[in-house]
Write an enzyme that holds these catalytic residues in place. Structure first.
Site, PDB file in Angstrom:
ATOM      1  N   TRP A  12      43.496 -50.383   1.729  1.00  0.00           N
ATOM      2  CA  TRP A  12      43.303 -49.302   1.270  1.00  0.00           C
ATOM      3  C   TRP A  12      42.000 -49.283   0.352  1.00  0.00           C
ATOM      4  O   TRP A  12      41.481 -48.365  -0.381  1.00  0.00           O
ATOM      5  CB  TRP A  12      44.448 -48.464   0.363  1.00  0.00           C
ATOM      6  CG  TRP A  12      45.210 -48.192   1.330  1.00  0.00           C
ATOM      7  CD1 TRP A  12      45.439 -48.089   2.866  1.00  0.00           C
ATOM      8  CD2 TRP A  12      46.617 -47.448   1.059  1.00  0.00           C
ATOM      9  NE1 TRP A  12      46.785 -47.735   3.292  1.00  0.00           N
ATOM     10  CE2 TRP A  12      47.507 -47.292   2.014  1.00  0.00           C
ATOM     11  CE3 TRP A  12      47.263 -47.030  -0.174  1.00  0.00           C
ATOM     12  CZ2 TRP A  12      48.630 -46.640   2.070  1.00  0.00           C
ATOM     13  CZ3 TRP A  12      48.597 -46.612  -0.343  1.00  0.00           C
ATOM     14  CH2 TRP A  12      49.125 -46.272   0.785  1.00  0.00           C
ATOM     15  N   HIS A 103      38.575 -61.414   0.582  1.00  0.00           N
ATOM     16  CA  HIS A 103      37.743 -60.355   1.140  1.00  0.00           C
ATOM     17  C   HIS A 103      36.440 -60.453   0.796  1.00  0.00           C
ATOM     18  O   HIS A 103      35.977 -60.864  -0.226  1.00  0.00           O
ATOM     19  CB  HIS A 103      38.527 -58.996   0.754  1.00  0.00           C
ATOM     20  CG  HIS A 103      38.205 -58.041   1.549  1.00  0.00           C
ATOM     21  ND1 HIS A 103      36.882 -57.220   1.435  1.00  0.00           N
ATOM     22  CD2 HIS A 103      38.458 -57.175   2.771  1.00  0.00           C
ATOM     23  CE1 HIS A 103      36.744 -56.375   2.189  1.00  0.00           C
ATOM     24  NE2 HIS A 103      37.769 -56.414   3.096  1.00  0.00           N
ATOM     25  N   GLU A 173      35.981 -60.869   9.468  1.00  0.00           N
ATOM     26  CA  GLU A 173      35.297 -59.786   8.953  1.00  0.00           C
ATOM     27  C   GLU A 173      33.789 -60.090   9.001  1.00  0.00           C
ATOM     28  O   GLU A 173      33.238 -60.388   7.884  1.00  0.00           O
ATOM     29  CB  GLU A 173      36.011 -59.055   7.590  1.00  0.00           C
ATOM     30  CG  GLU A 173      35.977 -60.107   6.799  1.00  0.00           C
ATOM     31  CD  GLU A 173      36.171 -59.516   5.129  1.00  0.00           C
ATOM     32  OE1 GLU A 173      36.493 -58.279   5.111  1.00  0.00           O
ATOM     33  OE2 GLU A 173      36.079 -60.016   4.538  1.00  0.00           O
ATOM     34  N   GLY A 240      39.814 -50.899   7.361  1.00  0.00           N
ATOM     35  CA  GLY A 240      39.365 -50.396   6.108  1.00  0.00           C
ATOM     36  C   GLY A 240      39.705 -48.915   5.865  1.00  0.00           C
ATOM     37  O   GLY A 240      40.817 -48.240   5.986  1.00  0.00           O
ATOM     38  N   GLY A 241      38.403 -48.280   5.987  1.00  0.00           N
ATOM     39  CA  GLY A 241      38.487 -46.472   5.879  1.00  0.00           C
ATOM     40  C   GLY A 241      39.372 -45.706   6.681  1.00  0.00           C
ATOM     41  O   GLY A 241      40.155 -44.839   6.323  1.00  0.00           O
TER      42      GLY A 241
END
Length: 261
Positions: A12, A103, A173, A240-241
């Site tokens: 989030w 991250h 990622e 993610g989003g």
């Protein structure tokens, strides 16, 4: 994918206060229940901000939702004079299953090194929290070093700080894809994830490599998840989003309905 249970993880980031978190988890759980989601076949986890974790834990426990949850970061320290840090022991008490470490936004915004990320992952493991170790490259890295070179070296450096045994999750990622709306192709992602699994085999052995889940993260959505999940070395997604939309995230978690597996 062997016998590895796929993991769909929703990061989030800096979104949702604790009341919004309760509403989002409820909606996600209900949406998955309506779709008769089998959590034993595809694990679903959410990663709220630290301030939401107690509310999420209480809700999931009280309602007996089958969702897992984790933290977006963890301290390398177990306790002491480290203002603003949150320890793995604290996360374990909150029944967190996971903690994201390394991250790309932590690397970029806070200058985190692979050695520090490894220490954070080791701290999580000491307390029974599974680290989700993020690796990836920028567009500049990709141009200068080619596919997989940077994430492979990042993983090697992080693994050097870890015990030889214990569960970890790796998340690839590509920084150039995050939030861009332009995901890597499934073939590109598979190439890197395959290279990462080879590193795991070299460092931790074939058995551990075969058991370790490797996720892809970078503009994942319900429309492209099936392509990634068809690849042999991709075991899920770090979303993610799209994880902030309960219906969309549930659709990603139900990838088996359109992947044919």
């Amino acid at each position: 994918m062997a016998d590895r249970i796929p993991l769909i993880a929703g990061n989030w980031k800096l979104n949702q206060d604790h009341l919004q978190a309760i509403a989002l988890v409820q909606k996600l759980a209900w949406t998955l229940q309506d779709g008769k989601h089998d959590h034993s076949q595809v694990e679903v986890a959410v990663f709220p901000p630290f301030t939401d974790l107690r509310s999420v834990q209480t809700l999931i426990s009280a309602e007996r939702f089958e969702l897992r949850f984790g933290a977006q970061d963890v301290s390398q320290h177990d306790s002491g004079a480290h203002t603003g840090e949150v320890s793995a022991a604290m996360l374990a008490k909150l029944e967190c299953s996971y903690a994201i470490v390394g991250h790309s936004e932590r690397r970029q915004d806070h200058g985190e090194t692979d050695a520090l990320i490894g220490k954070k992952a080791a701290a999580a493991m000491r307390h029974g929290v599974t680290p989700v170790i993020c690796v990836g490259e920028t567009a500049e890295d990709l141009e200068q070093h080619g596919a997989s070179a940077v994430p492979v070296q990042q993983l090697r450096d992080v693994l050097a700080e870890l015990p030889e045994a214990g569960e970890i999750v790796v998340a690839y990622e590509p920084v150039w894809a995050i939030g861009s709306g332009q995901a890597a192709t499934s073939e590109q992602a598979q190439q890197v994830c395959q290279a990462l699994r080879r590193v795991l085999a070299e460092v931790r052995g074939d058995e551990a490599a075969a058991a370790t889940r490797i996720l892809y993260g970078g503009s994942v959505k319900s429309g492209n998840i099936a392509g990634f999940m068809r690849e042999a070395d991709i075991d899920g997604a770090l979303v993610g989003g799209a994880s902030l939309d309960a219906a969309e995230f549930a659709a990603i978690a139900r990838f088996r309905q359109h992947v044919g597996t």
